[in-house]
Write an enzyme that holds these catalytic residues in place. Sequence first.
Site, PDB file in Angstrom:
ATOM      1  CG  ASP A  10      -0.671   1.033  -1.960  1.00  0.00           C
ATOM      2  OD1 ASP A  10      -1.789   0.986  -1.396  1.00  0.00           O
ATOM      3  OD2 ASP A  10      -0.140   0.015  -2.461  1.00  0.00           O
ATOM      4  CG  ASP A  15      -4.864   2.067  -1.392  1.00  0.00           C
ATOM      5  OD1 ASP A  15      -4.818   1.315  -2.385  1.00  0.00           O
ATOM      6  OD2 ASP A  15      -4.190   1.890  -0.368  1.00  0.00           O
ATOM      7  CG  ASN A  37      -1.940  -0.649  -5.227  1.00  0.00           C
ATOM      8  OD1 ASN A  37      -1.815  -1.867  -5.278  1.00  0.00           O
ATOM      9  ND2 ASN A  37      -2.837  -0.051  -4.471  1.00  0.00           N
ATOM     10  CB  THR A 121      -4.834   0.652   2.911  1.00  0.00           C
ATOM     11  OG1 THR A 121      -4.438   1.940   2.421  1.00  0.00           O
ATOM     12  CG2 THR A 121      -5.836   0.821   4.028  1.00  0.00           C
ATOM     13  CG  PHE A 162       0.096  -6.388  -3.831  1.00  0.00           C
ATOM     14  CD1 PHE A 162       0.979  -6.667  -4.866  1.00  0.00           C
ATOM     15  CD2 PHE A 162      -0.023  -5.069  -3.413  1.00  0.00           C
ATOM     16  CE1 PHE A 162       1.728  -5.663  -5.478  1.00  0.00           C
ATOM     17  CE2 PHE A 162       0.716  -4.050  -4.014  1.00  0.00           C
ATOM     18  CZ  PHE A 162       1.598  -4.355  -5.048  1.00  0.00           C
ATOM     19  CG  ASN A 163      -1.152  -4.191   0.803  1.00  0.00           C
ATOM     20  OD1 ASN A 163      -0.779  -3.684  -0.257  1.00  0.00           O
ATOM     21  ND2 ASN A 163      -2.335  -3.942   1.343  1.00  0.00           N
ATOM     22  CG  HIS A 236      -8.727  -6.000  -1.319  1.00  0.00           C
ATOM     23  ND1 HIS A 236      -8.994  -7.327  -1.103  1.00  0.00           N
ATOM     24  CD2 HIS A 236      -8.470  -5.886  -2.654  1.00  0.00           C
ATOM     25  CE1 HIS A 236      -8.895  -7.988  -2.236  1.00  0.00           C
ATOM     26  NE2 HIS A 236      -8.582  -7.138  -3.203  1.00  0.00           N
ATOM     27  CG  ASP A 237      -6.623  -0.939   0.530  1.00  0.00           C
ATOM     28  OD1 ASP A 237      -6.244  -2.052   0.949  1.00  0.00           O
ATOM     29  OD2 ASP A 237      -6.030  -0.314  -0.366  1.00  0.00           O
TER      30      ASP A 237
HETATM   31  C1  BDR Z   1      -4.152  -4.983  -1.601  1.00  0.00           C
HETATM   32  O1  BDR Z   1      -3.233  -4.841  -2.689  1.00  0.00           O
HETATM   33  C2  BDR Z   1      -3.465  -3.639  -3.374  1.00  0.00           C
HETATM   34  O2  BDR Z   1      -3.427  -3.838  -4.756  1.00  0.00           O
HETATM   35  C3  BDR Z   1      -4.783  -3.092  -2.887  1.00  0.00           C
HETATM   36  O3  BDR Z   1      -4.791  -1.683  -2.871  1.00  0.00           O
HETATM   37  C4  BDR Z   1      -4.924  -3.678  -1.511  1.00  0.00           C
HETATM   38  O4  BDR Z   1      -4.300  -2.848  -0.548  1.00  0.00           O
HETATM   39  C5  BDR Z   1      -5.004  -6.203  -1.850  1.00  0.00           C
HETATM   40  O5  BDR Z   1      -4.202  -7.348  -1.890  1.00  0.00           O
HETATM   41 CA    CA Z   2      -3.687  -0.543  -1.044  1.00  0.00          CA
END
Ligand code: BDR
Ligand code: CA
Length: 324
Positions: A10, A15, A37, A121, A162-163, A236-237
């Site tokens: 996303d 990403d 996102n 991701t 979040f994800n 992160h991703d």
């Molecule tokens: C995740 O949430 C999204 O905002 C980022 O792309 C990442 O995948 C981090 O918590």
């Molecule tokens: Ca992401």
Amino acid sequence: MGRKVILDCDPGHDDAFAMMLAVQHLEVLGITTIGGNCTLENVTKNALKVLEVLGRTDIPVFAGHSCPMTVPLVTAPQFHGETGLDGPVLPEPAVKAQEKHAVDFIVETVMDTDDVTLIATGPLTNIAAAINREPRIVERVTELSIMGGSVTYGNWTPTAEFNIFVDPEAAYRVFNSGLHIKMSGLNLTRQCCLTGEHVKKFREIGTKAANLAADLTDFFIGATVKSAELTGANMHDACAVAWLIDPSLVKSAQMHIDIELKGDLTRGMTVCDYRHLRGVEPEIDLHREPQMAFRGEKPNAEAGLELDFPGFMELLYRTLTNYK
Ligand code: BDR
Ligand code: CA
């Protein structure tokens, strides 16, 4: 060429970094997008824009679900801006997404191709839908590498990342499907923190991809410092992809991970059985510490614990240099 993968994402600043690594080092069969996102429309457009900068419009992009399985979509403009990829100024993509739905692409590709690894991701909606559509993909997929969850604390709520928070029902389906999962959770990805020094180095590298990396990181640092009061931006991703490219970058442990769906305070939490405590039939093993005895729930995941951050940056610099 590295392993065959489908990247479900996303974009999203981090990403985009996952894409940069995957496209150069792995055999990317397709990129699928998921509302997360930002809206599905925007993240799909963003994926196409990033592929154009990388000179890889040969990789097909498939749009997937626009929202979670049972709840409305939550987006993250405070981190990724209104477009989902604020910062760099990129032209409208010349290439369009494919007509086929992402879930159809995932199912058909996995059923027709041996040894496909999935990478996710964003929220796990597309992956859960693919498993629901064709449960045999679980046996066919080599493994699933995700950015999501946390062995420790969350970023969207005190306990949820979040994800997973966006679509806990999908995450529950995936973690209870039998797929082998590599989990790059926040406890790992927080170790991947980019600052102004890294942006400077990207600008020195100076390729189109490196300039994109610099513009993305610049914006992402500003947004993260403002919204989360952190000192830099966590990519992160990119960790979920780097782990597949060079497994020596991540130290991990096998454990059972489940998803909390009901808790008022803990919905979307990845409950990580770090010490193998769950299960109904305690196994008495006098040769092991009692609390470490394996009690029933078999590990379904490998949780990333320690990242070799200098090694990760070396891989990233090399990758950005190699894009012409
Ligand atoms: C995740 O949430 C999204 O905002 C980022 O792309 C990442 O995948 C981090 O918590
Ligand atoms: Ca992401």
